[in-house]
Scaffold this active site. Structure first.
Site, PDB file in Angstrom:
ATOM      1  N   GLY A 172       0.787  -1.228   0.000  1.00 19.33           N
ATOM      2  CA  GLY A 172       0.000   0.000   0.000  1.00 19.33           C
ATOM      3  C   GLY A 172       0.817   1.274   0.000  1.00 19.33           C
ATOM      4  N   SER A 198       6.717 -10.996  -4.927  1.00 23.34           N
ATOM      5  CA  SER A 198       5.623 -10.989  -5.901  1.00 23.34           C
ATOM      6  C   SER A 198       5.859  -9.927  -6.955  1.00 23.34           C
ATOM      7  CB  SER A 198       4.299 -10.725  -5.193  1.00 23.34           C
ATOM      8  OG  SER A 198       4.337  -9.456  -4.555  1.00 23.34           O
ATOM      9  N   ARG A 199       5.169 -10.112  -8.073  1.00 27.37           N
ATOM     10  CA  ARG A 199       5.080  -9.044  -9.055  1.00 27.37           C
ATOM     11  C   ARG A 199       3.861  -8.184  -8.715  1.00 27.37           C
ATOM     12  NH1 ARG A 199       8.464  -9.645 -13.285  1.00 27.37           N
ATOM     13  NH2 ARG A 199       9.311 -11.723 -13.745  1.00 27.37           N
ATOM     14  N   ALA A 200       3.854  -6.976  -9.250  1.00 24.06           N
ATOM     15  CA  ALA A 200       2.761  -6.049  -8.955  1.00 24.06           C
ATOM     16  C   ALA A 200       1.443  -6.577  -9.505  1.00 24.06           C
ATOM     17  CB  ALA A 200       3.061  -4.688  -9.555  1.00 24.06           C
ATOM     18  N   THR A 202      -1.765  -4.595  -8.303  1.00 24.65           N
ATOM     19  CA  THR A 202      -2.429  -3.291  -8.394  1.00 24.65           C
ATOM     20  C   THR A 202      -1.463  -2.139  -8.114  1.00 24.65           C
ATOM     21  OG1 THR A 202      -3.082  -3.418  -6.057  1.00 24.65           O
ATOM     22  CG2 THR A 202      -4.641  -4.260  -7.687  1.00 24.65           C
ATOM     23  N   SER A 203      -0.212  -2.426  -7.771  1.00 28.51           N
ATOM     24  CA  SER A 203       0.759  -1.384  -7.446  1.00 28.51           C
ATOM     25  C   SER A 203       1.640  -1.071  -8.658  1.00 28.51           C
ATOM     26  CB  SER A 203       1.634  -1.837  -6.272  1.00 28.51           C
ATOM     27  OG  SER A 203       2.451  -2.932  -6.659  1.00 28.51           O
ATOM     28  N   THR A 207       8.421  -6.073  -5.596  1.00 28.91           N
ATOM     29  CA  THR A 207       9.866  -6.258  -5.405  1.00 28.91           C
ATOM     30  C   THR A 207      10.482  -7.011  -6.569  1.00 28.91           C
ATOM     31  OG1 THR A 207       9.642  -6.217  -2.993  1.00 28.91           O
ATOM     32  CG2 THR A 207      11.621  -7.232  -3.878  1.00 28.91           C
ATOM     33  N   ASP A 260     -10.568  -8.145   0.791  1.00 29.08           N
ATOM     34  CA  ASP A 260      -9.253  -8.092   1.438  1.00 29.08           C
ATOM     35  C   ASP A 260      -9.443  -8.116   2.951  1.00 29.08           C
ATOM     36  OD1 ASP A 260      -6.529  -7.972   1.652  1.00 29.08           O
ATOM     37  OD2 ASP A 260      -6.396  -5.804   1.390  1.00 29.08           O
ATOM     38  N   LYS A 292      -3.197   0.605   3.487  1.00 28.28           N
ATOM     39  CA  LYS A 292      -4.166  -0.468   3.704  1.00 28.28           C
ATOM     40  C   LYS A 292      -4.714  -0.443   5.121  1.00 28.28           C
ATOM     41  CE  LYS A 292      -2.674  -3.908   0.312  1.00 28.28           C
ATOM     42  NZ  LYS A 292      -2.165  -5.301   0.131  1.00 28.28           N
TER      43      LYS A 292
END
Length: 497
Positions: A172, A198-200, A202-203, A207, A260, A292
């Site tokens: 977030g 993880s890959r993006a 919604t961002s 990383t 969520d 978040k």
């Protein structure tokens, strides 16, 4: 028998099969009511959604087409003969119905549902029904069962080390790329830290997206093991090592529905860390008006949930509440965030201080997991490793071991400065709006797209002075981003609205 044919169609996570309407061996009408079929060849089985094709050039009357995902999962070569049959509904669907009607499920029932989800036996509608029913009511025992089931269905890593540390941020906050600084610090000290990221979704960047600017992140499990054995740490994409695969499927349905819940978040994060073989985990919990988690009461409840599950599954968890009022670092987007990370590791004078300080603080907390380190010495040890250049040397070693990026990614050349509308000082920054703006500019698909921040909360600005710069790689993305920034910069200056 039908011959397998690979169809070059990306169906994302879904297994899709294509059958000719003029099929010589089966009548497609027999399968249309159920819409799912089971594909069989000796010990190879796969469930897939069925589409009927009228074009013989796509699928012939003696062929069964499989989408890219389905073809990869069945593990057979083109031309292999297979048979098909109507797919029987999974037994766990009865457990799903019980949950929908408000019943509490035991660990065996939850395990059955998760196993069938991981094996692609559930449709998106059934997965959505499970998520919505859990969002309506989930006990702590169900949350624990969900965590354990997701961790055990898929790959489980084991490391030859008594202490295996990891760190996770609930997200977030744009630019919060501390993991890429923490990993080399902790690995340089000698602790094992196999970071799967993880890959993006919604961002503007995950990383893994940012690390990919510097090195290959698409490592197989044997390759990941080799890097960790050589370097004590890694920063890789978790998609190739199959950790908690059911969680990835659940997330793909959660996001569009904006589901969520705290319980599902805890189960999602901890199942991944359990499967990764972690013994000690640090959770970064940013609090802010556009993060978040918006308040301390919510943060306290979330911390208690993490600690409860951690105690039950034998995972030592430390939760740290951090400032989520504004982005961390100066860049938002893969290339700009990688620039900030390397500036901190290289100890450059203009490296973002907030990124450096937060990384040191969190690395120090992880180093406290080392029994050989005296209590309270973690921060000083982390600072020593960073300032000596050992962290930079370790990062360069990790990059070489994972495979240096083949081509250097450059920042987007289409730029637009967003200016302060009046004199004053920055009193607030909307993290959510800036993240959305960076995605409209093209991040993370275009590594060089994003936002370069010039001002943070508390900085004094003059009318017409740049607050930040938008970078884009394509004219259409550039136009979308500039128009969006024109509707609202995401900054509040002085007392203005």
């Amino acid at each position: 028998m039908l011959k397998l044919k690979r169809i070059a169609i990306d169906t994302y996570r879904d297994n899709v099969a294509f059958l000719a309407r003029k099929c010589r061996h089966y009548r497609p009408e027999e399968f249309q009511a159920l819409k799912k079929i089971e594909i069989m060849n000796d010990h190879h089985h796969l469930l897939a959604s069925l589409l009927v094709v009228d074009d013989d050039q796509i699928v012939g009357p003696d062929e069964l087409g499989l989408s890219e995902q389905a073809f990869r999962r069945i593990g057979l070569v083109e031309g292999t003969t297979v048979s098909i049959a109507p797919a029987e509904p999974p037994e766990s669907v009865e457990f799903l119905r019980n949950k929908i009607h408000g019943h509490t499920l035991d660990s065996g029932q939850i395990r059955g549902i998760i196993t069938d989800i991981a094996n692609y036996r559930y449709s998106e509608r059934e997965i959505a029904a499970f998520l919505v029913s859990c969002a309506g009511f989930m006990t702590t025992s169900e949350m624990l069962s969900l965590t354990s089931a997701m961790a055990e269905v898929g790959t489980q890593l084991h490391w030859d080390a008594p202490v295996v540390v990891d760190k996770h941020c609930i997200g977030g906050i744009p630019g919060n790329r501390t993991s890429m600084i923490i990993v080399p610090i902790v690995a340089a000290h000698g602790l094992t830290i196999p970071k799967t990221s993880s890959r993006a979704i919604t961002s503007p960047a995950g990383t893994a997206d940012t690390m990919e600017v510097l090195a290959n992140v698409d490592l197989s499990l044997p390759e990941m093991r080799r890097v960790v054995e050589e370097c004590k740490g890694c920063v890789v994409w978790g998609g190739h090592v199959n950790l908690s695969p059911a969680d990835d499927i659940l997330i793909s349905v959660e996001r569009p529905l904006a589901i969520d819940t705290r319980e599902q978040m805890v189960a999602s994060i901890l199942s991944k860390k359990l499967a990764a073989g972690s013994t000690h985990l640090l959770i970064d919990l940013p609090i802010g008006p556009s993060a978040k988690v918006r308040g301390h009461a919510d943060a306290m409840r979330l911390r208690k949930l993490f600690e409860y599950v951690g105690d039950q599954v034998g995972l030592a968890i430390d939760v740290t509440v951090t400032d989520g009022e504004q982005p961390i670092g100066n860049g938002i987007g893969p290339v700009l965030e990688a620039r900030d990370v390397m500036a901190v590791l290289r100890r450059e004078p203009d490296a973002p201080r907030d990124l450096r300080e937060k990384s040191l603080r969190m690395a120090g907390m992880l180093l406290e997991s080392d029994p050989a380190l005296r209590g309270g010495a973690g921060y000083a040890r982390a600072q020593e490793i960073l300032d000596s250049g050992a962290a930079l040397e370790k990062m360069e070693q990790i990059i070489e071991a994972q495979g240096k990026a083949a081509t250097a990614a450059c920042v987007g050349e289409l730029t637009q400065d967003v200016l302060a509308p009046c004199d004053g000082s920055v009193t607030a920054i909307d993290c959510y709006r800036l993240a959305r703006l960076a995605r409209l500019a093209g991040a993370p698909m275009d590594k060089g797209a994003g936002i370069d921040l010039f001002k943070k909360i508390g900085d004094v600005v003059s009318e017409g002075e740049p607050l930040y710069r938008i970078h884009a790689c394509f004219k259409s993305d550039y136009k979308f981003a500039v128009n969006f920034a024109g509707e609202g910069s995401g900054y509040r200056i002085g007392g203005s609205a």
